[in-house]
Design an enzyme around this catalytic site. Structure first.
Site, mmCIF file in Angstrom:
data_model
loop_
_atom_site.group_PDB
_atom_site.id
_atom_site.type_symbol
_atom_site.label_atom_id
_atom_site.label_comp_id
_atom_site.label_asym_id
_atom_site.label_seq_id
_atom_site.Cartn_x
_atom_site.Cartn_y
_atom_site.Cartn_z
ATOM 1 N N GLY A 263 0.759 -1.246 0.000
ATOM 2 C CA GLY A 263 0.000 0.000 0.000
ATOM 3 C C GLY A 263 0.779 1.279 0.000
ATOM 4 N N GLU A 305 3.774 -6.751 1.784
ATOM 5 C CA GLU A 305 3.591 -7.093 0.364
ATOM 6 C C GLU A 305 3.600 -5.860 -0.527
ATOM 7 O OE1 GLU A 305 0.402 -10.773 0.819
ATOM 8 O OE2 GLU A 305 -0.308 -8.730 0.580
ATOM 9 N N PRO A 306 4.702 -5.157 -0.616
ATOM 10 C CA PRO A 306 4.714 -3.981 -1.486
ATOM 11 C C PRO A 306 4.676 -4.362 -2.961
ATOM 12 C CG PRO A 306 6.918 -4.432 -0.658
ATOM 13 C CD PRO A 306 5.992 -5.395 0.042
ATOM 14 N N GLY A 307 3.937 -3.602 -3.738
ATOM 15 C CA GLY A 307 3.915 -3.789 -5.188
ATOM 16 C C GLY A 307 4.410 -2.515 -5.834
ATOM 17 N N ARG A 308 3.512 -1.503 -5.837
ATOM 18 C CA ARG A 308 3.800 -0.232 -6.491
ATOM 19 C C ARG A 308 5.126 0.387 -6.024
ATOM 20 N NH1 ARG A 308 -0.539 3.030 -7.994
ATOM 21 N NH2 ARG A 308 -1.741 1.864 -6.467
ATOM 22 N N ARG A 345 -4.434 3.604 -16.252
ATOM 23 C CA ARG A 345 -4.623 4.228 -14.930
ATOM 24 C C ARG A 345 -5.263 5.611 -15.007
ATOM 25 N NH1 ARG A 345 -1.414 5.331 -11.534
ATOM 26 N NH2 ARG A 345 -2.541 4.556 -9.723
ATOM 27 N N CYS A 376 -9.807 5.034 -29.694
ATOM 28 C CA CYS A 376 -11.049 5.710 -30.064
ATOM 29 C C CYS A 376 -11.909 5.930 -28.841
ATOM 30 C CB CYS A 376 -11.787 4.904 -31.110
ATOM 31 S SG CYS A 376 -10.962 5.068 -32.666
ATOM 32 N N GLU A 377 -11.504 6.843 -28.013
ATOM 33 C CA GLU A 377 -12.221 7.115 -26.777
ATOM 34 C C GLU A 377 -11.755 8.494 -26.309
ATOM 35 O OE1 GLU A 377 -13.338 3.880 -24.825
ATOM 36 O OE2 GLU A 377 -13.521 4.759 -22.833
ATOM 37 N N TYR A 405 1.415 -1.504 -12.432
ATOM 38 C CA TYR A 405 0.021 -1.432 -12.862
ATOM 39 C C TYR A 405 -0.146 -0.771 -14.235
ATOM 40 C CZ TYR A 405 -0.601 -2.617 -7.941
ATOM 41 O OH TYR A 405 -0.515 -3.230 -6.718
HETATM 42 N N1 LLP Z 1 -1.362 -7.134 -1.168
HETATM 43 C C1 LLP Z 1 -2.637 -7.235 -1.563
HETATM 44 C C2 LLP Z 1 -3.472 -8.254 -0.970
HETATM 45 C C3 LLP Z 1 -3.144 -6.375 -2.537
HETATM 46 O O1 LLP Z 1 -4.410 -6.484 -2.900
HETATM 47 C C4 LLP Z 1 -2.293 -5.405 -3.113
HETATM 48 C C5 LLP Z 1 -2.783 -4.505 -4.155
HETATM 49 C C6 LLP Z 1 -0.954 -5.352 -2.686
HETATM 50 C C7 LLP Z 1 -0.519 -6.219 -1.709
HETATM 51 C C8 LLP Z 1 0.032 -4.380 -3.265
HETATM 52 O O2 LLP Z 1 -0.332 -3.075 -3.039
HETATM 53 P P1 LLP Z 1 0.664 -1.892 -3.446
HETATM 54 O O3 LLP Z 1 1.914 -2.001 -2.588
HETATM 55 O O4 LLP Z 1 0.978 -2.059 -4.866
HETATM 56 O O5 LLP Z 1 -0.105 -0.674 -3.175
HETATM 57 N N2 LLP Z 1 -4.487 -1.205 -10.023
HETATM 58 C C9 LLP Z 1 -4.418 -0.221 -8.963
HETATM 59 C C10 LLP Z 1 -3.814 -0.794 -7.718
HETATM 60 C C11 LLP Z 1 -4.571 -1.990 -7.205
HETATM 61 C C12 LLP Z 1 -3.944 -2.581 -6.004
HETATM 62 C C13 LLP Z 1 -4.519 -3.930 -5.746
HETATM 63 N N3 LLP Z 1 -3.957 -4.580 -4.635
HETATM 64 C C14 LLP Z 1 -3.619 0.990 -9.461
HETATM 65 O O6 LLP Z 1 -3.168 0.987 -10.595
HETATM 66 O O7 LLP Z 1 -3.458 1.953 -8.717
#
Ligand code: LLP
Length: 453
Positions: A263, A305-308, A345, A376-377, A405
């Site tokens: 998050g 669990e970092p993603g972004r 996004r 086309c949008e 993402y």
């Molecule tokens: N863990 C779980 C269970 C999640 O659902 C998510 C993200 C993460 C970890 C990773 O979160 P992060 O560190 O990336 O914030 N498509 C959207 C973001 C959707 C996030 C979904 N879950 C966007 O482009 O902003």
């Protein structure tokens, strides 16, 4: 440190998620932008556009920032997982595994990518609010931890796991009832969420699981949302999780893992001010330590669990500028050769981005333009108000912060093939995703015989 800075240390200042551009960004002698030692306009020329570019050094720096902060602030054991929904590929799986991360996956596709990328099953966690039997079995057979999201998961696993086989390794996801300020589509911790068990049903679920010999509950999971700049909700989360942890222990589950989700936000535009990775881990660690010691529970293994915040700032997208439409007194549209299919996004979340001309990143602003995609949008607009030096047809535009993402949410809308992706490091570039071709898009089309008769 300079006085009057909001940052406590260099670690805050240099956290990759606080940079709009990859950490290796530099200018060559002619003032053109380079990343990972590679000239961006040259990459565009060599690989074509649109092109996703991933800076390996930025990605590794983020991994190291997480790893070091966990070591610095959390005395118990810990493991960070990369939330691969942000950008799932063999090379990303390999790099994060190499940096000591596990991986969080949410589908069969992400799971096989992680496994083939060399991540051991024991370091993979499977999420999802509607897992298929195939996904559940594949996870079980590979020793992957399955996150129970709802009763459906419990019922399916009870049926799928043979009586005489070892139990499934499990975590349980619940909705902590915590609100945070982010786009409503990417908020997950509030009560009205499709993810996880409600707090009120947990006792009954723990009792049910205690009687299930196919189940071994190792820990708890909660995730409150994405692109979050506040630290307070994560502090609150630790308290709620410690209470639930205590309940699970009292009901006979020897839980030891506490997964606080991801998050942490990143800086897409100058006005964004996300906390540093270091501060995020510091706050979470101290909140967990406080919550667990005040309840006299031994410290759990801390999982995040970092993603972004791991990959977004490591990535940029290169486009070529094409058509220009000037509407006097209103706006100038500059169209690029990609758009909402490679970056959905802006149209989905009204997300803001930063961009510049690859060969003139520091040029004086001479006009304000709207960067439009080619789909086309009308809503296919990547940046609404961008100040740029005058540009010409064929100039390369760099959009920053697209490592997360973008590719993972890309589509073939308007039958537009997905871009290629390259990884850059020390002046070298390597292809990590082939450019799709229009013919590839016909691969699964079928024309029943009667139409060609
Ligand atoms: N863990 C779980 C269970 C999640 O659902 C998510 C993200 C993460 C970890 C990773 O979160 P992060 O560190 O990336 O914030 N498509 C959207 C973001 C959707 C996030 C979904 N879950 C966007 O482009 O902003």
């Amino acid at each position: 440190m300079a006085k009057n800075t909001p940052y406590e240390s260099d670690r805050d200042l240099f956290s990759p998620n606080r940079n709009i551009s990859p950490i290796t960004s530099e200018l060559d002698k002619q003032g053109r932008l380079m990343i990972g030692g590679c000239l961006l306009s040259k990459l565009a020329e060599g690989y074509g556009t649109p092109l996703y570019v991933l800076d390996e050094a930025s990605l590794r720096a983020s991994c190291i920032a997480y790893r070091d902060a966990l070591k610095r602030y959390y005395p118990g054991s810990s493991i960070p997982l990369y939330a691969s929904k942000a950008n799932s590929s063999l090379v990303l799986s390999k790099i994060v595994a190499d940096e000591g991360f596990g991986i969080d996956v949410v589908s069969e596709g992400e799971l096989i990518t992680a496994l083939r990328g060399g991540v051991p099953g024991a370091k993979i966690v499977l999420h999802g609010n509607n897992k298929s039997d195939k996904e559940l079995l594949m996870a079980y057979e590979n020793g992957v931890t399955i996150v129970l999201d709802n009763h459906h998961d419990i019922n399916r696993l009870a049926e799928l796991i043979p009586q005489d086989k070892p139990p499934a390794e499990l975590m349980l996801r619940f909705t902590p009832g915590i609100e945070c300020h982010t786009h409503e589509y990417i908020r997950t911790g509030h009560i009205d969420s499709k993810f996880g068990f409600g707090l009120e049903e947990l006792q009954e679920v723990f009792i049910k699981l205690k009687e299930a010999n196919w189940a071994r509950l190792n820990g708890l999971h909660a995730h409150i949302g994405s692109q979050i700049f506040e630290l307070e909700p994560h502090r609150d989360l630790a308290i709620v999780m410690a209470d639930v942890f205590q309940m699970a222990r009292k009901l006979g589950h020897p839980v030891k893992d506490l997964n606080v989700g991801g998050g942490l936000g990143i800086r897409y535009v100058k006005s964004d001010d996300p906390p540093a990775i270091d501060s995020w881990i510091k706050v979470i660690s101290s909140a967990v330590i406080d919550a667990f010691t005040s309840r006299s529970i031994d410290l759990p293994r801390l999982i995040c669990e970092p993603g972004r915040s791991l990959v977004a700032s490591a990535g940029v997208t290169l486009y070529k500028l094409g058509a220009r439409k000037h509407i006097p007194g209103l706006r100038t549209y500059l169209s690029v050769d990609g758009g909402m299919s490679d970056n959905p996004r802006p149209i989905t979340y009204q997300s803001l981005y930063s961009a510049c001309l690859a060969d003139c990143p520091m040029g004086l602003a001479e006009e304000t333009v709207t960067i439009a995609g080619k789909h086309c949008e009308s809503g296919d607009v990547l940046l609404k108000e961008l100040s740029l030096p005058y540009s010409k047809n064929g100039d390369v535009l760099v959009v920053f912060g697209t490592g997360a993402y973008n590719f993972s949410m890309s589509s073939n809308y308007n039958r537009i093939p997905r871009p290629a992706a390259v990884i850059v490091k020390d002046g070298e570039s390597e292809l990590i995703q082939q450019r799709e071709q229009p013919e590839d898009l016909l691969r699964y089309d079928l024309l029943p015989d009667r139409f060609s008769r």
